[in-house]
Scaffold this motif. Sequence first.
Motif, PDB file in Angstrom:
ATOM      1  N   ALA A   1      11.150  15.217  -1.659  1.00  0.00           N
ATOM      2  CA  ALA A   1      10.294  14.880  -2.787  1.00  0.00           C
ATOM      3  C   ALA A   1      10.615  13.424  -3.744  1.00  0.00           C
ATOM      4  CB  ALA A   1       9.694  15.455  -4.030  1.00  0.00           C
TER       5      ALA A   1
ATOM      6  N   ASP B   1       9.986  10.611  -0.975  1.00  0.00           N
ATOM      7  CA  ASP B   1       8.149   9.897  -0.382  1.00  0.00           C
ATOM      8  C   ASP B   1       7.377   9.603  -2.095  1.00  0.00           C
ATOM      9  OD1 ASP B   1       8.047  11.214   1.440  1.00  0.00           O
ATOM     10  OD2 ASP B   1       7.417  13.514   0.522  1.00  0.00           O
ATOM     11  N   ARG B   2       8.076   9.335  -2.964  1.00  0.00           N
ATOM     12  CA  ARG B   2       7.740   8.760  -4.295  1.00  0.00           C
ATOM     13  C   ARG B   2       8.291   7.285  -4.222  1.00  0.00           C
ATOM     14  NH1 ARG B   2       4.316  11.661  -6.561  1.00  0.00           N
ATOM     15  NH2 ARG B   2       3.962  10.321  -8.430  1.00  0.00           N
TER      16      ARG B   2
ATOM     17  N   SER C   1       4.006   1.356   1.451  1.00  0.00           N
ATOM     18  CA  SER C   1       3.526   2.485   0.792  1.00  0.00           C
ATOM     19  C   SER C   1       3.116   2.068  -0.062  1.00  0.00           C
ATOM     20  CB  SER C   1       4.769   3.797   1.269  1.00  0.00           C
ATOM     21  OG  SER C   1       5.850   3.852   2.029  1.00  0.00           O
TER      22      SER C   1
ATOM     23  N   PRO D   1       2.951   5.714  -6.079  1.00  0.00           N
ATOM     24  CA  PRO D   1       3.295   6.701  -6.060  1.00  0.00           C
ATOM     25  C   PRO D   1       1.990   8.309  -6.383  1.00  0.00           C
ATOM     26  CG  PRO D   1       5.181   5.955  -6.751  1.00  0.00           C
ATOM     27  CD  PRO D   1       4.310   4.745  -6.096  1.00  0.00           C
TER      28      PRO D   1
ATOM     29  N   LEU E   1      -0.465   9.672  -4.541  1.00  0.00           N
ATOM     30  CA  LEU E   1      -0.058  10.589  -4.127  1.00  0.00           C
ATOM     31  C   LEU E   1      -0.363  11.882  -4.564  1.00  0.00           C
ATOM     32  CD1 LEU E   1       3.184   9.619  -2.897  1.00  0.00           C
ATOM     33  CD2 LEU E   1       1.635   9.447  -1.444  1.00  0.00           C
TER      34      LEU E   1
ATOM     35  N   ALA F   1      -1.933  16.151  -5.313  1.00  0.00           N
ATOM     36  CA  ALA F   1      -1.576  17.010  -3.952  1.00  0.00           C
ATOM     37  C   ALA F   1      -2.182  18.228  -4.838  1.00  0.00           C
ATOM     38  CB  ALA F   1      -0.905  17.220  -3.408  1.00  0.00           C
TER      39      ALA F   1
ATOM     40  N   ARG G   1      -1.132  21.804  -2.170  1.00  0.00           N
ATOM     41  CA  ARG G   1      -1.053  21.315  -1.620  1.00  0.00           C
ATOM     42  C   ARG G   1      -0.408  21.607   0.093  1.00  0.00           C
ATOM     43  NH1 ARG G   1       2.197  19.075  -5.397  1.00  0.00           N
ATOM     44  NH2 ARG G   1       3.881  17.930  -3.932  1.00  0.00           N
TER      45      ARG G   1
ATOM     46  N   ARG H   1       3.295  12.179   1.973  1.00  0.00           N
ATOM     47  CA  ARG H   1       3.943  13.860   1.755  1.00  0.00           C
ATOM     48  C   ARG H   1       4.518  14.000   2.732  1.00  0.00           C
ATOM     49  NH1 ARG H   1       0.536  17.141   0.411  1.00  0.00           N
ATOM     50  NH2 ARG H   1       1.210  18.387  -0.277  1.00  0.00           N
TER      51      ARG H   1
ATOM     52  N   GLU I   1       8.157  15.866   1.857  1.00  0.00           N
ATOM     53  CA  GLU I   1       8.485  17.055   1.448  1.00  0.00           C
ATOM     54  C   GLU I   1       7.827  18.096   1.666  1.00  0.00           C
ATOM     55  OE1 GLU I   1       5.226  18.232  -3.113  1.00  0.00           O
ATOM     56  OE2 GLU I   1       4.523  15.994  -1.584  1.00  0.00           O
ATOM     57  N   LEU I   2       7.008  17.592   2.174  1.00  0.00           N
ATOM     58  CA  LEU I   2       6.456  18.873   3.419  1.00  0.00           C
ATOM     59  C   LEU I   2       7.241  19.040   4.054  1.00  0.00           C
ATOM     60  CD1 LEU I   2       2.560  18.409   3.932  1.00  0.00           C
ATOM     61  CD2 LEU I   2       4.129  19.503   1.764  1.00  0.00           C
TER      62      LEU I   2
ATOM     63  N   ASP J   1      -4.029   9.509   3.948  1.00  0.00           N
ATOM     64  CA  ASP J   1      -2.717  10.041   4.419  1.00  0.00           C
ATOM     65  C   ASP J   1      -2.081  10.138   5.003  1.00  0.00           C
ATOM     66  OD1 ASP J   1      -1.742  12.717   1.745  1.00  0.00           O
ATOM     67  OD2 ASP J   1      -3.395  12.431   3.351  1.00  0.00           O
TER      68      ASP J   1
END
Length: 446
Positions: A81, A84-85, A229, A232, A235, A237, A243, A375, A378-379, A445
């Motif tokens: 995470a 991603d941010r 990108s 943030p 993004l 969710a 999510r 994301r 994170e996922l 995304d």
Amino acid sequence: MGQKVLLRQAPPLLAAGLVSLLPLYFFLLMGDLAWSLKERAVQEVVKAQLREFSQNPVLLNVLFGALPAMLSLLFGPLVGAWSDRTRTRLGRRIPFLLCGAPLLSGALVGLAYSEALADALLAWFGIAPAFRRETVIACMGVFWALFELLSITSNALFIALVNDTVPKPMLGRFFGLFRIVSLAVGAAFFYVVFGNDLPSVARQVMLAIAGVYLAGFALLCACVREPESPPPSALAAPPGLGRLRAPGGEAPWFYVLLFAALGMATTSLLPVNINSYNAISQFGVDRSSFGHAVALTYCISIVLALPLGWLADRVHPLRVGFAALTLYALCMLGAWLLVVGRTSFLIWFVVHGVLAGAFLTGTAALLPSLLPRARFSELAAFSASVTALLAMVFTLAMGAALDWSGRDFRLMFLAAGLVALAGAGLWYGVLRLFRRADFTSPSQDR
């Protein structure tokens, strides 16, 4: 000749686009070369080093199964995470990879000098030489934990970098190339190095890997440019399980079931991967023959890598993964019944390696093809956490079962087959949801 004709027939913009990707592929594969040396060689060298001090199956499964799983569970989602941010001039993955490379190489240096450090600690603190074995194991355990922590986070971010930079229609074939590099490194290592007195050269091997890894990732970070990108704030969710809602919303539990199936499948490969080296004494296999069997496995997998990558792009990694996992489950249950001595062990060990490799190659593009890019890390870390939780419980149970059975290593084939069969059942459920869900609708995304 066929390739030249194809390029003449392709639109000029498409041909130019393919040519422009070549430098990217080259530098990603250079990073893969360094990554593969770490992945294929380090664990086996440390196992050989550890075997001189302990052959306890519980300790083996804790260090190489439960410990990495616990670290992945605790730190994977946080780093994913965070990455991603992150927004920097270098991108959101490269800063982490650039900082992690020297730290990981330092952990390898620590592993290389674990015995020397243990001897120094014994002298400094006046500890009796009778405790040398425990002190060496403790030093190895500390540096191994640090190595695994850095390796787990770096691996996830490296795959995220590939996902960010390689076009989705090419992911299966790129990961096929990725696997070829990895398998070629593994084959060379096991064929050339493993037949030697491995514990006596462990230090030199680990120091060499540390240097190659540091140089490879420095080159990768210097030459690969990440795409821009969105901020943030874009993004955001839904909370909780929202999510994980699949595109189109028809299958809100799709990702939950996908991560469970992938976790079971990956966990099913661990019993043989972790315990096969310690099993060779039960079946009368020498170290050199074991190394040659691994090298043969990798060579077969190299031949299969690009066809499997092409097949994944053509019919989807979910379908390739289901077929490979089902076949793996049946073969491992067969191995449990049929392995009785040296030759049968080597044959079924090669079957394990080829089918496990087919599954890993065929599903390498699975998460990149299904998860939203914004994301992804994170996922993907969430998926790794599910795998880690399953692996932590299962490897501890595997070590206890081997200890209880008097170290009958045929049990590793039974365990692998049963878990793979359960994973194949979950995978079938994922396939049914996949057919109903809309994964072709546009998404901002993806």
